[in-house]
Design a protein around this motif. Structure first.
Motif, PDB file in Angstrom:
ATOM      1  N   ALA A  36       0.814  -1.209   0.000  1.00  0.00           N
ATOM      2  CA  ALA A  36       0.000   0.000   0.000  1.00  0.00           C
ATOM      3  C   ALA A  36       0.848   1.260   0.000  1.00  0.00           C
ATOM      4  CB  ALA A  36      -0.925  -0.005   1.221  1.00  0.00           C
ATOM      5  N   ALA A  37       2.092   1.154   0.433  1.00  0.00           N
ATOM      6  CA  ALA A  37       2.933   2.341   0.577  1.00  0.00           C
ATOM      7  C   ALA A  37       3.751   2.646  -0.671  1.00  0.00           C
ATOM      8  CB  ALA A  37       3.865   2.176   1.777  1.00  0.00           C
ATOM      9  N   TYR A  38       3.935   1.663  -1.548  1.00  0.00           N
ATOM     10  CA  TYR A  38       4.774   1.841  -2.727  1.00  0.00           C
ATOM     11  C   TYR A  38       4.032   1.403  -3.979  1.00  0.00           C
ATOM     12  CZ  TYR A  38       8.725   2.344   0.486  1.00  0.00           C
ATOM     13  OH  TYR A  38       9.574   2.768   1.475  1.00  0.00           O
ATOM     14  N   ARG A  39       4.414   1.987  -5.096  1.00  0.00           N
ATOM     15  CA  ARG A  39       3.876   1.547  -6.368  1.00  0.00           C
ATOM     16  C   ARG A  39       5.024   1.382  -7.362  1.00  0.00           C
ATOM     17  NH1 ARG A  39       3.108   6.044  -9.890  1.00  0.00           N
ATOM     18  NH2 ARG A  39       3.575   8.026  -8.859  1.00  0.00           N
ATOM     19  N   VAL A  40       4.844   0.481  -8.293  1.00  0.00           N
ATOM     20  CA  VAL A  40       5.854   0.233  -9.315  1.00  0.00           C
ATOM     21  C   VAL A  40       5.723   1.306 -10.396  1.00  0.00           C
ATOM     22  CG1 VAL A  40       6.714  -1.395 -11.031  1.00  0.00           C
ATOM     23  CG2 VAL A  40       5.815  -2.236  -8.845  1.00  0.00           C
ATOM     24  N   VAL A  41       6.795   2.024 -10.664  1.00  0.00           N
ATOM     25  CA  VAL A  41       6.756   3.087 -11.680  1.00  0.00           C
ATOM     26  C   VAL A  41       7.517   2.696 -12.944  1.00  0.00           C
ATOM     27  CG1 VAL A  41       6.434   4.926  -9.999  1.00  0.00           C
ATOM     28  CG2 VAL A  41       8.754   4.248 -10.637  1.00  0.00           C
ATOM     29  N   ALA A  42       8.356   1.663 -12.859  1.00  0.00           N
ATOM     30  CA  ALA A  42       9.092   1.226 -14.051  1.00  0.00           C
ATOM     31  C   ALA A  42       9.640  -0.163 -13.808  1.00  0.00           C
ATOM     32  CB  ALA A  42      10.236   2.188 -14.378  1.00  0.00           C
ATOM     33  N   LEU A  43       9.869  -0.895 -14.893  1.00  0.00           N
ATOM     34  CA  LEU A  43      10.604  -2.151 -14.851  1.00  0.00           C
ATOM     35  C   LEU A  43      11.955  -1.887 -15.493  1.00  0.00           C
ATOM     36  CD1 LEU A  43       7.809  -4.681 -15.878  1.00  0.00           C
ATOM     37  CD2 LEU A  43       8.611  -4.115 -13.569  1.00  0.00           C
ATOM     38  N   VAL A  44      13.008  -2.226 -14.774  1.00  0.00           N
ATOM     39  CA  VAL A  44      14.363  -1.837 -15.167  1.00  0.00           C
ATOM     40  C   VAL A  44      15.185  -3.084 -15.453  1.00  0.00           C
ATOM     41  CG1 VAL A  44      16.426  -0.546 -14.501  1.00  0.00           C
ATOM     42  CG2 VAL A  44      14.169   0.201 -13.700  1.00  0.00           C
ATOM     43  N   GLN A  45      15.973  -3.018 -16.509  1.00  0.00           N
ATOM     44  CA  GLN A  45      16.792  -4.154 -16.921  1.00  0.00           C
ATOM     45  C   GLN A  45      18.134  -3.651 -17.449  1.00  0.00           C
ATOM     46  OE1 GLN A  45      15.554  -6.135 -20.613  1.00  0.00           O
ATOM     47  NE2 GLN A  45      15.753  -8.099 -19.570  1.00  0.00           N
ATOM     48  N   TRP A  46      19.217  -4.280 -17.020  1.00  0.00           N
ATOM     49  CA  TRP A  46      20.522  -3.992 -17.621  1.00  0.00           C
ATOM     50  C   TRP A  46      20.521  -4.529 -19.046  1.00  0.00           C
ATOM     51  CZ3 TRP A  46      24.484  -7.042 -19.672  1.00  0.00           C
ATOM     52  CH2 TRP A  46      25.685  -6.377 -19.935  1.00  0.00           C
ATOM     53  N   THR A  47      21.055  -3.759 -19.980  1.00  0.00           N
ATOM     54  CA  THR A  47      21.096  -4.195 -21.372  1.00  0.00           C
ATOM     55  C   THR A  47      22.536  -4.319 -21.842  1.00  0.00           C
ATOM     56  OG1 THR A  47      20.934  -1.898 -22.148  1.00  0.00           O
ATOM     57  CG2 THR A  47      18.876  -3.137 -21.926  1.00  0.00           C
ATOM     58  N   ARG A  48      22.751  -5.257 -22.714  1.00  0.00           N
ATOM     59  CA  ARG A  48      24.098  -5.494 -23.244  1.00  0.00           C
ATOM     60  C   ARG A  48      24.486  -4.411 -24.240  1.00  0.00           C
ATOM     61  NH1 ARG A  48      24.148 -12.072 -24.245  1.00  0.00           N
ATOM     62  NH2 ARG A  48      23.097 -12.627 -22.295  1.00  0.00           N
ATOM     63  N   PRO A  49      25.774  -4.154 -24.381  1.00  0.00           N
ATOM     64  CA  PRO A  49      26.203  -3.184 -25.396  1.00  0.00           C
ATOM     65  C   PRO A  49      26.070  -3.786 -26.795  1.00  0.00           C
ATOM     66  CG  PRO A  49      28.119  -4.194 -24.371  1.00  0.00           C
ATOM     67  CD  PRO A  49      26.908  -4.684 -23.603  1.00  0.00           C
ATOM     68  N   TYR A  50      26.222  -2.925 -27.793  1.00  0.00           N
ATOM     69  CA  TYR A  50      26.179  -3.365 -29.171  1.00  0.00           C
ATOM     70  C   TYR A  50      27.308  -4.365 -29.454  1.00  0.00           C
ATOM     71  CZ  TYR A  50      24.244   1.393 -29.009  1.00  0.00           C
ATOM     72  OH  TYR A  50      23.577   2.522 -28.657  1.00  0.00           O
ATOM     73  N   PRO A  51      27.119  -5.264 -30.411  1.00  0.00           N
ATOM     74  CA  PRO A  51      28.231  -6.141 -30.816  1.00  0.00           C
ATOM     75  C   PRO A  51      29.452  -5.318 -31.214  1.00  0.00           C
ATOM     76  CG  PRO A  51      26.177  -6.900 -31.787  1.00  0.00           C
ATOM     77  CD  PRO A  51      25.865  -5.580 -31.142  1.00  0.00           C
ATOM     78  N   GLY A  52      30.595  -5.713 -30.700  1.00  0.00           N
ATOM     79  CA  GLY A  52      31.833  -4.990 -30.961  1.00  0.00           C
ATOM     80  C   GLY A  52      32.099  -3.855 -29.990  1.00  0.00           C
ATOM     81  N   TRP A  53      31.170  -3.620 -29.081  1.00  0.00           N
ATOM     82  CA  TRP A  53      31.319  -2.585 -28.065  1.00  0.00           C
ATOM     83  C   TRP A  53      31.513  -3.229 -26.696  1.00  0.00           C
ATOM     84  CZ3 TRP A  53      29.596   2.927 -28.336  1.00  0.00           C
ATOM     85  CH2 TRP A  53      29.444   3.370 -29.657  1.00  0.00           C
ATOM     86  N   HIS A  54      31.924  -2.410 -25.737  1.00  0.00           N
ATOM     87  CA  HIS A  54      31.947  -2.788 -24.326  1.00  0.00           C
ATOM     88  C   HIS A  54      31.103  -1.790 -23.548  1.00  0.00           C
ATOM     89  CE1 HIS A  54      35.593  -4.840 -25.787  1.00  0.00           C
ATOM     90  NE2 HIS A  54      35.349  -5.722 -24.837  1.00  0.00           N
ATOM     91  N   LYS A  55      30.683  -2.201 -22.364  1.00  0.00           N
ATOM     92  CA  LYS A  55      29.926  -1.292 -21.491  1.00  0.00           C
ATOM     93  C   LYS A  55      30.589  -1.204 -20.129  1.00  0.00           C
ATOM     94  CE  LYS A  55      25.334  -0.903 -21.249  1.00  0.00           C
ATOM     95  NZ  LYS A  55      23.901  -1.107 -20.873  1.00  0.00           N
ATOM     96  N   LEU A  56      30.770   0.028 -19.672  1.00  0.00           N
ATOM     97  CA  LEU A  56      31.260   0.303 -18.320  1.00  0.00           C
ATOM     98  C   LEU A  56      30.096   0.773 -17.471  1.00  0.00           C
ATOM     99  CD1 LEU A  56      33.314   1.080 -16.038  1.00  0.00           C
ATOM    100  CD2 LEU A  56      33.567   3.293 -17.230  1.00  0.00           C
ATOM    101  N   ASN A  57      29.794   0.036 -16.416  1.00  0.00           N
ATOM    102  CA  ASN A  57      28.877   0.502 -15.377  1.00  0.00           C
ATOM    103  C   ASN A  57      29.699   0.912 -14.161  1.00  0.00           C
ATOM    104  OD1 ASN A  57      26.929  -1.504 -16.969  1.00  0.00           O
ATOM    105  ND2 ASN A  57      25.672  -0.071 -15.786  1.00  0.00           N
ATOM    106  N   PHE A  58      29.415   2.084 -13.626  1.00  0.00           N
ATOM    107  CA  PHE A  58      30.187   2.592 -12.490  1.00  0.00           C
ATOM    108  C   PHE A  58      29.245   3.097 -11.409  1.00  0.00           C
ATOM    109  CE2 PHE A  58      29.232   6.279 -15.047  1.00  0.00           C
ATOM    110  CZ  PHE A  58      29.030   7.309 -14.126  1.00  0.00           C
ATOM    111  N   ASP A  59      29.774   3.167 -10.185  1.00  0.00           N
ATOM    112  CA  ASP A  59      28.970   3.657  -9.064  1.00  0.00           C
ATOM    113  C   ASP A  59      29.891   4.141  -7.953  1.00  0.00           C
ATOM    114  OD1 ASP A  59      26.639   4.308  -7.757  1.00  0.00           O
ATOM    115  OD2 ASP A  59      26.276   2.300  -6.971  1.00  0.00           O
ATOM    116  N   GLY A  60      29.380   5.036  -7.134  1.00  0.00           N
ATOM    117  CA  GLY A  60      30.092   5.512  -5.954  1.00  0.00           C
ATOM    118  C   GLY A  60      29.184   5.444  -4.748  1.00  0.00           C
ATOM    119  N   SER A  61      29.758   5.194  -3.594  1.00  0.00           N
ATOM    120  CA  SER A  61      28.989   5.058  -2.358  1.00  0.00           C
ATOM    121  C   SER A  61      29.617   5.930  -1.279  1.00  0.00           C
ATOM    122  CB  SER A  61      28.970   3.592  -1.906  1.00  0.00           C
ATOM    123  OG  SER A  61      28.409   3.467  -0.618  1.00  0.00           O
TER     124      SER A  61
END
Length: 215
Positions: A36-61
């Protein structure tokens, strides 16, 4: 040399293309929430990079509990979702904007070191992403740090900077937590910490996560 902002290269796969696998549950609902306190606003999925590309995911805490703790983490993956390099390390305490930028700088340097030419850069700091895409002049980092990042981005043949919701950045987030227990750098064919490996496999198999907002 790359220029910013960079649009989707013509003739390549769509921005949200992925390769889900039937061997893993495709949907991971959020847990531990009063419905009752929360609602789903989006469905999120990590996606792969294009063929021949790489993907960097970064984060700070950054911890604001008086402990002075802060950490950075990131992962570089290929178009199959395989990990080429991951890193987790502690960093001096600072504002979250600067810590996120440190994570990006470290990740870009690692990407250059392993020979990535075409790179998708993805983080959940919307302020930093919009700054680098020249969609906003608002910044939480010093201008010399901004220019340092831009110079690194221009070292790649092609580069694309994207924002991703936190739910789609879980490997990098887990690496930030791992930095307090087992900091390190893991290269190709090296065993990742179990918690990190589990998140990598979830992403590789197309897991989808709920993004929640308080009602």
């Amino acid at each position: 040399m790359a220029t910013l902002p960079v649009s989707t290269p013509p003739g390549l796969l769509p921005r949200h293309h992925t390769y889900p696998s039937a061997t893993s549950p495709p949907y991971v609902p959020a847990v531990g929430r009063p419905s009752a306190a929360y609602r789903v606003v989006a469905l999120v999925q990590w996606t792969r990079p294009y063929p021949g590309w790489h993907k960097l995911n970064f984060d700070g805490s950054v911890h604001h509990d008086g402990s002075g703790r802060a950490s950075i983490g990131g992962v570089i993956r290929d178009s199959y979702g395989h990990t080429m390099l991951a890193f987790a390390e502690r960093t001096p305490h600072a504002g979250v904007g600067q810590v996120e930028a440190r994570a990006l700088i470290r990740g870009l340097n690692h990407a250059l070191a392993i020979g990535c030419n075409r790179l998708v850069v993805e983080g959940d700091d919307l302020t930093l992403v919009r700054l680098l895409r020249r969609e906003s002049a608002h910044t939480r980092i010093p201008w010399d740090m901004y220019h340092h990042i831009v110079r690194l981005l221009c070292c790649f043949e092609d580069v694309e900077v994207r924002h991703v919701y936190r739910e789609g950045n879980q490997v990098a987030d887990t690496l930030c937590h791992e930095a307090y227990r087992r900091p390190g750098v893991w290269g190709l064919h090296q065993l990742l910490p179990p918690a990190v490996w589990a998140k990598v496999e979830d992403d590789r198999h197309g897991a989808v996560y709920e993004r929640l907002r308080r009602s």
